[in-house]
Design a protein around this motif. Sequence first.
Motif, PDB file in Angstrom:
ATOM      1  N   PRO A 229      35.524  60.643  12.527  1.00  0.00           N
ATOM      2  CA  PRO A 229      35.584  59.667  11.426  1.00  0.00           C
ATOM      3  C   PRO A 229      34.213  59.177  10.961  1.00  0.00           C
ATOM      4  O   PRO A 229      34.117  58.643   9.857  1.00  0.00           O
ATOM      5  CB  PRO A 229      36.422  58.519  12.025  1.00  0.00           C
ATOM      6  N   GLU A 230      33.184  59.351  11.787  1.00  0.00           N
ATOM      7  CA  GLU A 230      31.857  58.851  11.391  1.00  0.00           C
ATOM      8  C   GLU A 230      30.850  59.979  11.165  1.00  0.00           C
ATOM      9  O   GLU A 230      29.649  59.760  11.226  1.00  0.00           O
ATOM     10  CB  GLU A 230      31.338  57.888  12.465  1.00  0.00           C
ATOM     11  N   MET A 231      31.361  61.174  10.886  1.00  0.00           N
ATOM     12  CA  MET A 231      30.447  62.330  10.777  1.00  0.00           C
ATOM     13  C   MET A 231      29.400  62.148   9.685  1.00  0.00           C
ATOM     14  O   MET A 231      28.226  62.488   9.870  1.00  0.00           O
ATOM     15  CB  MET A 231      31.255  63.606  10.525  1.00  0.00           C
ATOM     16  N   THR A 232      29.812  61.632   8.544  1.00  0.00           N
ATOM     17  CA  THR A 232      28.849  61.458   7.449  1.00  0.00           C
ATOM     18  C   THR A 232      27.732  60.514   7.879  1.00  0.00           C
ATOM     19  O   THR A 232      26.541  60.806   7.682  1.00  0.00           O
ATOM     20  CB  THR A 232      29.574  60.908   6.203  1.00  0.00           C
ATOM     21  N   ASP A 233      28.103  59.404   8.490  1.00  0.00           N
ATOM     22  CA  ASP A 233      27.082  58.448   8.940  1.00  0.00           C
ATOM     23  C   ASP A 233      26.191  59.055  10.018  1.00  0.00           C
ATOM     24  O   ASP A 233      24.984  58.800  10.048  1.00  0.00           O
ATOM     25  CB  ASP A 233      27.756  57.180   9.483  1.00  0.00           C
ATOM     26  N   ILE A 234      26.775  59.842  10.888  1.00  0.00           N
ATOM     27  CA  ILE A 234      25.979  60.470  11.963  1.00  0.00           C
ATOM     28  C   ILE A 234      24.921  61.393  11.359  1.00  0.00           C
ATOM     29  O   ILE A 234      23.763  61.394  11.789  1.00  0.00           O
ATOM     30  CB  ILE A 234      26.913  61.234  12.934  1.00  0.00           C
ATOM     31  N   LEU A 235      25.307  62.163  10.358  1.00  0.00           N
ATOM     32  CA  LEU A 235      24.329  63.065   9.724  1.00  0.00           C
ATOM     33  C   LEU A 235      23.254  62.264   8.975  1.00  0.00           C
ATOM     34  O   LEU A 235      22.066  62.623   9.016  1.00  0.00           O
ATOM     35  CB  LEU A 235      25.034  64.036   8.775  1.00  0.00           C
ATOM     36  N   ILE A 236      23.669  61.202   8.338  1.00  0.00           N
ATOM     37  CA  ILE A 236      22.682  60.364   7.629  1.00  0.00           C
ATOM     38  C   ILE A 236      21.716  59.741   8.646  1.00  0.00           C
ATOM     39  O   ILE A 236      20.498  59.707   8.416  1.00  0.00           O
ATOM     40  CB  ILE A 236      23.405  59.295   6.778  1.00  0.00           C
ATOM     41  N   ASP A 237      22.245  59.280   9.779  1.00  0.00           N
ATOM     42  CA  ASP A 237      21.363  58.766  10.848  1.00  0.00           C
ATOM     43  C   ASP A 237      20.361  59.831  11.260  1.00  0.00           C
ATOM     44  O   ASP A 237      19.167  59.568  11.419  1.00  0.00           O
ATOM     45  CB  ASP A 237      22.181  58.400  12.098  1.00  0.00           C
ATOM     46  N   THR A 238      20.850  61.037  11.453  1.00  0.00           N
ATOM     47  CA  THR A 238      20.019  62.111  12.000  1.00  0.00           C
ATOM     48  C   THR A 238      18.880  62.476  11.054  1.00  0.00           C
ATOM     49  O   THR A 238      17.759  62.784  11.507  1.00  0.00           O
ATOM     50  CB  THR A 238      20.892  63.351  12.297  1.00  0.00           C
ATOM     51  N   LEU A 239      19.157  62.440   9.762  1.00  0.00           N
ATOM     52  CA  LEU A 239      18.127  62.837   8.787  1.00  0.00           C
ATOM     53  C   LEU A 239      16.934  61.885   8.783  1.00  0.00           C
ATOM     54  O   LEU A 239      15.912  62.167   8.161  1.00  0.00           O
ATOM     55  CB  LEU A 239      18.739  62.943   7.387  1.00  0.00           C
ATOM     56  N   GLN A 240      17.048  60.783   9.481  1.00  0.00           N
ATOM     57  CA  GLN A 240      15.871  59.920   9.636  1.00  0.00           C
ATOM     58  C   GLN A 240      14.944  60.438  10.727  1.00  0.00           C
ATOM     59  O   GLN A 240      13.791  60.021  10.822  1.00  0.00           O
ATOM     60  CB  GLN A 240      16.300  58.495   9.988  1.00  0.00           C
ATOM     61  N   TYR A 241      15.456  61.322  11.574  1.00  0.00           N
ATOM     62  CA  TYR A 241      14.684  61.816  12.713  1.00  0.00           C
ATOM     63  C   TYR A 241      14.162  63.237  12.521  1.00  0.00           C
ATOM     64  O   TYR A 241      13.098  63.592  13.015  1.00  0.00           O
ATOM     65  CB  TYR A 241      15.554  61.782  13.980  1.00  0.00           C
TER      66      TYR A 241
END
Lengths: 301, 260
Positions: A77-89
């Motif tokens: 359910p939070e895949m989109t947010d997880i990818l957005i988080d990751t793109l900061q790293y």
Amino acid sequence: MNGTTLNLSLSHLDELWFQVAGTRCNLSCHHCFISCSPHNNSFGFLPRQQIQDYLRQSVPLSVKGYYFTGGEPFLHPEMTDILIDTLQYGPASVLTNATVLKPEWLSRLEEAHTQSRYSLEFRVSIDGADATTNDPIRGHSTFDRALSGVKLLVDHGFLPIITATRTWNDSEDQLVLDQFIDVLREQGYEHPRIKLLPSLKLGAEEKRSGGYSDHQRITPEMMVGFDTSQLVCEHSRIVTDRGIHVCPILIESSDSLLGEDLETASQQPFKLSHGACFTCYQYGAICSNVAVSNAPAGKAT
Amino acid sequence: MSTRIALFGGVYNNYLALQAAIGMADAVGVDAKYCLGDIGAFGPYPNRSFPLLTDNDVICVQGNYDDSVGNDLSDCQCGYTDARDNHFAKISYDYTLANTNDANKAFLRSLPPEIELEIEGQRLLLCHGSPRRTNEFLWESTTPLHFVDMFLRERNLDLIAATHTGIKWQAKTAIGQFVNVGVLGRPENDGNTHVWFTLLDISSKGIQHRFCPVHYDYQRLGQEMEQEGLPEEFIKTLYSGWWTTCLEVLPQKERAAGCH
């Protein structure tokens, strides 16, 4: 690398993988090497907060890229947010069957991708250039649904890497590639990126086509002069809800669990004793978007 | 006090662009000129670049191509994994290997894999792909800044300069900077026919970079490539500024910026 015991150590943690959706998938592909399905809960979802913790830990470890797999990652359910988080790293890659993607998710990811300095790669599994080849393996109507997903991705500015597990003879590769290009162009994907993969004789695939034979193993002799960076375990680890495993292929093997934290698991060597290690040896790090190569070339003849 | 150096990326046999870049660097005034490797590949007449480098005191690092050609290896070690990419890479490599003379092969063999410099109190590393691997692709969109910091920290550096990918970029990190100096060999997949090199102005206060476009007679180079029987796809790249080969190694962002 110890040539007699076949124990391979991690040279550097280049790729950090997440079994983000566990073994839960909306499909039940007949060749899935960890038998993912709607009812397989043997590995669970990874909470977003736990992934955020690992992302923070990955900075001092100088991780080069992040991969997300399942199951189907977009069941999380939070895949989109997880990818957005990751793109900061750093750069993120997600392995999906593209059958459950929603335009609103892709709009958010498109925006985050535009703002990030890093690439977001989608890898879409389609196992044949037509429904006749794909659907018997991946399920009824999955070919058309996956193509619709590809079109959605392209409409949002992404250039998905189509990954197809080879269920045909090697000699037919070019024919299959040409067919793929034609069908993907019909979806508006003008210059498709396609990666052909060997099958892994594990899980459901083991039942479908038979497992590895005893002689399909890496031997010490095979490692002499071999470029170990071709093996995914030389530069990767994967996080599951049970801990840190050696590679995305072997998570169901008991010896694949190397520790509960990244640092410990990064220091543990792994014994190359599995049939899947043999496939990785033959084809290079098939899990990566682009296999690394540090192999010294031989003399020209 | 400040020191200015010129950094040339992969030449890929493009001796006309090399000649133009040397002229530009001399015109603006530089204290030293360096080439970060891959003297051969892609273009025509491999032996023509060498006198330009040696007569103009261009100090060279060994790229993967240089290692391969210098040691008569069977392939270029470019690091491609796609079948079409490797097809064109082989054509280019076989041509360059067959047309590089023995003296130039000996020169290529003699080159160091990296050069460390201390200038105005600043520590620089010049390498081809990355500090750890000659043929590592460090693209802007797939190289986290903390990954660059690992090399800067390990080697106590202020700046790392590399090439190999064919597309220039620069980033300041928490502790230093990374510069991909671009290449002279072929345009960088942006629809322009010019190529690039990099100037660094180094002082005790820091290091400033400047990417310099190099305009050269690409039509002449294209005609010479045609005469030498090199692939039409390569010549199209010269004329259009868009890459037509070796595309599958590009990450999403860099691939989307091109037109093939």
